[in-house]
Design an enzyme around this catalytic site. Structure first.
Site, PDB file in Angstrom:
ATOM      1  CG  HIS A 183     -62.023  -8.411  61.656  1.00  0.00           C
ATOM      2  ND1 HIS A 183     -61.704  -9.558  62.348  1.00  0.00           N
ATOM      3  CD2 HIS A 183     -62.901  -8.786  60.688  1.00  0.00           C
ATOM      4  CE1 HIS A 183     -62.358 -10.578  61.819  1.00  0.00           C
ATOM      5  NE2 HIS A 183     -63.095 -10.138  60.808  1.00  0.00           N
ATOM      6  CD  GLU A 238     -67.330  -9.199  60.995  1.00  0.00           C
ATOM      7  OE1 GLU A 238     -67.643  -9.721  59.932  1.00  0.00           O
ATOM      8  OE2 GLU A 238     -66.169  -9.198  61.436  1.00  0.00           O
ATOM      9  N   GLY A 293     -64.908 -16.163  54.677  1.00  0.00           N
ATOM     10  CA  GLY A 293     -64.613 -17.424  53.992  1.00  0.00           C
ATOM     11  C   GLY A 293     -65.311 -17.580  52.651  1.00  0.00           C
TER      12      GLY A 293
HETATM   13  P1  PGA Z   1     -66.479 -15.455  57.889  1.00  0.00           P
HETATM   14  O1  PGA Z   1     -65.561 -14.200  58.253  1.00  0.00           O
HETATM   15  O2  PGA Z   1     -67.469 -14.997  56.865  1.00  0.00           O
HETATM   16  O3  PGA Z   1     -65.509 -16.469  57.357  1.00  0.00           O
HETATM   17  O4  PGA Z   1     -67.129 -15.895  59.158  1.00  0.00           O
HETATM   18  C1  PGA Z   1     -66.125 -12.968  58.551  1.00  0.00           C
HETATM   19  C2  PGA Z   1     -65.059 -12.009  58.925  1.00  0.00           C
HETATM   20  O5  PGA Z   1     -63.879 -12.388  59.007  1.00  0.00           O
HETATM   21  O6  PGA Z   1     -65.359 -10.837  59.166  1.00  0.00           O
END
Ligand code: PGA
Length: 240
Positions: free
Chosen positions: A89, A158, A225
């Site tokens: 991540h 991501e 989130g």
């Molecule tokens: P988010 O987080 O949906 O809050 O943008 C995604 C993640 O932490 O992988």
């Protein structure tokens, strides 16, 4: 680092109560899991018992076992029923200095223990603005493709600029990167490139999930989130 004992219970109970999809539908249409902070894995495993929702973890050590104070071995996660582990991540890469090599080693440990590795890749805003996003993601993929059993991986695209920022990649941006990832993988293994699950993460919510899901190469989501708000998470699940 979200959730506390009471909040976890509230979120998961509310999720289980309101999920209108039956376990059969979930198994057929939706493969859904929760990856809590490690210290709550046992609590969440109890709450998810006899439900179709699987359990995962947010990280695992790159080492098999031994004197690595504070780290958690993949084998320990198996003891608590984890089936998936997120590795690489961007927050681990950024705040813990994890390299592509560390991430490949972590994925290897996860797979060795019979779990699936959810390997995250993605570029920064500067890299995207400089037109380097494809090269960055290709290089992140090339560091794992030759060394890990990719059939035991889920890939998560991501873009770092979209995580927790409320700025989602557009459907076109996400689709184009997912397609690019399949192209990169095809250079190693054509069949794998078609079969591998590639999920998108970065400010996914109930309003953008449907459009993102409609893209050909987007197979699912890594939700941050919005997973803390059961009603939003359920709406995201329902687009499948
Ligand atoms: P988010 O987080 O949906 O809050 O943008 C995604 C993640 O932490 O992988």
């Amino acid at each position: 680092m979200n959730g506390r004992f009471d909040e976890n219970q509230r979120i998961i109970r509310s999720l289980l109560n309101s999920l209108t999809l039956s376990p059969e539908q979930i198994n057929k249409r939706l493969y859904c899991g929760i990856c809590p902070p490690s210290i709550y894995i046992h609590q969440v495993s109890q709450l998810l018992k006899h439900t179709p929702i699987f359990l995962g973890a947010q990280d695992a050590s790159a080492q098999e076992q031994g004197a690595y104070t504070g780290d958690i071995a993949a084998s320990m996660l198996v003891d608590y029923g984890c089936q998936y582990v997120i590795v690489g991540h961007s927050e681990r890469r950024q705040y813990h200095g994890e390299s592509d090599l560390d991430i490949a080693n972590k994925a290897q440990q996860v797979i060795k223990q019979g779990m699936k590795a959810v390997v995250c890749v993605g570029e920064t805003l500067e890299q995207r603005n400089a037109g380097q996003h494809q090269a960055v993601v290709r290089s992140q993929l090339q560091s794992i493709l030759p060394v890990i059993d990719m059939s035991q991986c889920v890939l998560a695209y991501e873009p770092i600029w979209a995580i927790g920022t409320g700025k989602t990649a557009s459907e076109e941006q996400a689709q184009s990167m997912h397609q690019w990832m399949r192209q990169v993988i095809a250079q190693y293994d054509i069949e794998l490139s078609q079969q591998i699950t590639i999920i998108y993460g970065g400010s996914v919510n109930e309003n953008n999930a449907k459009a993102l899901k409609s893209q050909q190469d987007i197979d699912g989501f890594l939700v941050g989130g919005a997973s803390l708000k059961p009603q939003s998470f359920i709406k995201i699940c329902e687009v499948f």
